[in-house]
Design an enzyme around this catalytic site. Structure first.
Site, PDB file in Angstrom:
ATOM      1  N   TYR A 299       0.848  -1.229  -0.031  1.00 15.13           N
ATOM      2  CA  TYR A 299      -0.023  -0.072   0.029  1.00 15.13           C
ATOM      3  C   TYR A 299       0.931   1.173   0.050  1.00 15.13           C
ATOM      4  CZ  TYR A 299      -3.371  -3.256   1.686  1.00 15.13           C
ATOM      5  OH  TYR A 299      -4.061  -4.442   1.904  1.00 15.13           O
ATOM      6  N   GLU A 373     -19.252   0.348  22.796  1.00 19.56           N
ATOM      7  CA  GLU A 373     -20.400   0.496  21.466  1.00 19.56           C
ATOM      8  C   GLU A 373     -20.957   1.665  21.385  1.00 19.56           C
ATOM      9  OE1 GLU A 373     -22.454  -3.392  21.981  1.00 19.56           O
ATOM     10  OE2 GLU A 373     -21.245  -3.871  19.900  1.00 19.56           O
TER      11      GLU A 373
END
Ligand SMILES: [Zn+2]
Ligand SMILES: [Zn+2]
Length: 393
Positions: A299, A373
């Site tokens: 990358y 979360e």
């Protein structure tokens, strides 16, 4: 608009926590995200958002607001998991032995699905087009981003900016962090075989010892970083595997080395490859050995466009308050988001998921990685806010 997005993000938060639990429990390795892809497609169908499938498991959705051609923004999420055995004691623990969403790509996909639902619901309130990119294979060369780009993900329509978020276990939940310029490194893999001539260890003069040659090579390669590179230019060369020989009295025929080369500057990156090739070949030859050398180009570095980053940061301040927006450090980790930033202005930012009180502190790529979360509501809202309001050309 911001208030509407906040209200919907809050309203849908619980639904998308469930989405994340489903994805987390059903992780799939890079380029094998077949069920994940189908799940995303089903959700987009449920929301009545048109999409195309690209690069086998990639899903590219399109939401048109008013005046669809007036501005085009791309939002990207990755969706692959890692070959790690999950050690979290949670009800939504991975059901696939040895595969785990340990880099939070389940969270990224969830945030983009949630943003898609909101953007679609509010599409008479905003102008332009939002392209939703759910990409495969972030964790493994050649990188799903490069495959999608080859298949035209940045064309028809062509976005003028792209955003991606990544969970950050070092940043408290409720926060986001940004940085302009070069933020993550390129990553290239080195595979070297040093070939000598094996024989009895008591007769080194009759052998060409690849262990000794490879040892010199490892030390010498560090000179490229310390003597050829500008000290202000971050770069890493690590040899991470040395394999050769099996016993005390035999000189082996060959040694295999593996390693990684990382850089922030693309020009230096390829100059360094030449230096590595030259030094490795000449040094090994001078000691009588031969060499096979492969530099597997991975990358590119991730470059956050300065003015786009500034704009995104302001949007984050509007969304979660300036006190919750931080500057992030540059890292020598790699991300295939760099392929997008080579093509169009992009901004890759961090979403805080750490909660020390709840003991949620494990790093990405560890068997105990998890998130607080409540970050999902923030991530959904932020992606929707960027998608509906960034005007950059
Ligand atoms: Zn990762
Ligand atoms: Zn990741």
């Amino acid at each position: 608009m911001l208030q509407k997005i906040k209200a919907l993000a809050s309203q849908y938060a619980a639904e998308f926590v469930e989405v994340r639990h489903h994805l987390h429990a059903n992780p799939e390795l890079s380029y094998q995200e077949f069920e994940t892809s189908r799940f995303i497609q089903d959700k987009l169908k449920e929301f009545a958002i048109p999409f195309e499938v690209k690069a086998t498991t990639g899903v590219v959705g399109l939401i048109e607001g008013k005046k669809p051609g007036s501005r085009i923004v791309a939002l990207r999420a990755d969706m692959d998991a890692l070959p790690i055995k999950e050690e979290n004691d949670i009800v939504y623990k991975s059901r696939k032995e040895g595969v785990m969403h340990a880099c939070g790509h389940d969270v990224h996909t969830t945030c983009l699905l949630g943003a898609a639902k909101i953007l679609n619901e509010l599409k008479t309130d905003w102008e332009g087009t939002v392209k939703l990119i759910f990409q495969p294979g972030e964790e493994k060369n050649p990188g799903g981003a490069s495959l999608l780009i080859k298949e035209g993900v940045l064309e028809k329509p062509e976005p003028s900016s792209i955003f991606g978020l990544h969970v950050h276990p070092g940043l408290a939940v409720g926060k986001m962090s940004f940085r302009a310029g070069k933020v993550m490194a390129s990553a290239d893999e080195l595979y070297i075989t040093v070939k000598g001539k094996g024989g009895h260890a008591a007769s080194p003069h009759a052998c060409i010892d690849p262990i000794l040659i490879a040892s010199h090579l490892i030390v010498s390669l560090q000179q490229i970083v310390s003597r050829n590179n500008n000290p202000h230019n971050p770069t890493v060369l690590s040899i991470t595997s040395f394999q050769g020989g099996s016993t005390t009295n035999v000189i082996p025929n060959e040694v295999k080395l593996k390693g990684t080369f990382r850089a922030m500057d693309e020009e230096w990156r390829f100059k360094a490859h030449d230096l590595i090739r030259k030094m490795a070949t000449e040094l090994v030859n001078s000691m009588g050995g031969e060499i096979d050398l492969l530099i597997d180009v991975g990358y590119p570095s991730v470059y956050n466009n300065e003015s786009l980053n500034e704009l995104a940061r302001k949007k984050a301040e509007e969304f979660i308050g300036a006190k919750n927006v931080e500057e992030t450090e540059a890292r020598m980790g790699a991300e295939d988001f760099g392929y997008y930033t080579q093509e169009i202005p992009g901004c890759f930012f961090r979403l805080g998921v750490m909660n020390t009180k709840k003991g949620i502190t494990s790093g990405v790529h560890t068997p105990t990685f998890n998130i607080d979360e409540s970050a999902i509501e923030t991530g959904i809202g932020m992606m929707a806010w960027l998608g509906s309001s960034v005007n950059f050309s």
